[in-house]
Design a protein around this motif. Structure first.
Motif: not given
Length: 425
Positions: A266-279, A284-293
């Motif tokens: 569940x923690x991994x789900x949180x830190x990976x972020x969700x494009x569906x939830x944001x939409x 914004x769903x463009x916030x893909x970060x190159x730095x890993x969580x």
């Protein structure tokens, strides 16, 4: 020449020459069928003191899940009995030739290195590397200091070695001004566990905003420690993840799990972020970060494989290790403990809440059983005062009153003082 002395009382640092060569210790082994894994040895030799070690007369010990897990799952023990126990506090009664950080009479707390002989907490005298114990400040009692051990050291290793945060940022004046700079988010799953209690405080001092899960009865307590958001750990998992996203605007990049493999997922789900939830929430769903969580699963690796179809960022799962970071690594361990010494002395860190276990060494087995079967409320550490241990004559009297023939006491002692009591602890 090493200096050895013995304290006059449990809470007093005044010392006199140590004249005892034996002491009381609680031993554990893989039991024969129908026997208990635990027994108290009333005549165990005091461990020899190395040149870079200190000898501690322990006044209080704290119980850890590891203590019962080692017996239940048969790791850390064998057919030969050994002293268990990780956490304790007391007074130094002996110092080796090369020890500079401590002197006889200093009050200390420790997280025992179970791979080194003589270190187990469940005994009246134990030896520890001078690089791996901390000073107890005057305002803290020994029973409070006994709660520090594994929880505080685990929190320190997770933050400053596993995650690579800087110890230089951990000072009494390091908390950000929340109005101007609220700080990044960190998720601590299992906030009312003892490690969680110390993680919350350290993260707050580092300037993080803290989100955590816990039973509702502990929510107010964790907020007093510095948690910004505390959610019900018993809520539906999917809804709990969504609640964390709402509270943090889906912007958690670091998580530490103290519970197990299912919650680590569940923690991994949180830190990976969700494009569906944001939409769905007009973000914004463009916030893909190159730095890993980053995720530190302390209590178990995520049970489920990652689902990258909805993620905004990659997640690095990082393993925590004491043997490669703390034990045997004095440069880091001393720096970490010195920083903790300062924060404790300045009352910037609060000890965990305690529940006293009756009976000293004799009561530890029951305390561990209570812990194993969930009979200890979250946010509390079980602590035992060694001075409450029954003398051997009292043990015999209790057995006689319970109907045991007197000669059986002697027979059991003969066995426990022979092959059941090896010198290795």
């Amino acid at each position: 020449m090493m200096t050895i002395a013995m304290s006059r009382t449990a809470e007093q640092s005044t010392a006199s020459p140590l004249k005892r060569s034996h002491h009381r210790a609680l031993l554990a082994r893989i039991p024969l069928q129908g026997q208990s894994a635990w027994h108290v040895d009333h005549a165990r030799p005091v461990a020899a003191l190395g040149e870079d070690q200190v000898l501690v007369e322990t006044t209080y010990v704290a119980l850890n899940p590891f203590d019962w897990q080692g017996v239940a799952f048969k790791y850390g023990i064998g057919q030969e009995a050994r002293v268990m126990g990780r956490d304790g506090a007391g007074v130094i009664v002996g110092v080796g030739d090369k020890v500079k950080r401590f002197q006889v009479g200093d009050r200390v707390w420790f997280c025992a290195n179970s791979s080194v002989s003589g270190t187990g907490a469940f005994q009246e005298f134990s030896v520890h590397s001078a690089s791996e114990i901390g000073h107890t400040p005057d305002h803290l009692s020994d029973q409070e200091a006994a709660t520090l051990g594994t929880g505080l050291i685990t929190a320190g290793v997770a933050l400053f070695r596993t995650l690579g945060l800087s110890l230089d940022d951990l000072t009494s004046s390091s908390t950000n001004e929340r109005e101007n700079d609220p700080g990044p988010w960190i998720l601590i799953w299992g906030g009312s566990g003892i490690t969680g209690v110390y993680l919350i405080q350290l993260a707050r001092l580092l300037g993080y905003r803290v989100a955590c899960s816990a039973s509702p009865v502990n929510h107010a307590y964790l907020k007093r420690l510095g948690a910004d958001v505390v959610l019900d750990r018993w809520a539906d998992p999917a809804e709990l993840v969504n609640q964390i996203r709402r509270e943090t605007k889906d912007d958690v990049r670091i998580a530490i799990d103290n519970v197990g493999g299912a919650t680590a997922a569940l923690c991994r789900q949180v830190v990976q972020g969700s494009s569906i939830w944001r939409s769905e929430n007009d973000m914004s769903t463009d916030e893909i970060n190159s730095t890993p969580a980053k995720l530190v699963p302390i209590a178990g690796w995520p049970k489920e494989p990652p689902d990258s179809s909805d993620s905004l960022r990659k997640v690095d799962c990082l393993r925590i290790s004491f043997s490669t970071t703390f034990y045997g690594h004095p440069t880091f361990s001393e720096a970490l403990l010195d920083r903790f010494d300062t924060l404790l002395a300045e009352k910037m860190l609060a000890a965990a809440r305690i529940r006293l276990v009756a009976g000293g060494l004799n009561g530890i087995e029951k305390g561990l059983e209570d812990m194993r079967h969930g009979r200890v409320p979250g946010g509390y550490k079980l602590v035992s005062r060694l001075a409450d241990t029954s003398e051997l004559e009292q043990v015999g009297q209790k057995r006689k009153a319970a109907g045991f023939p007197e000669e059986k006491v002697g027979a059991k002692r003969a066995r426990s003082s022979g092959e059941d009591s090896p010198s290795d602890a």
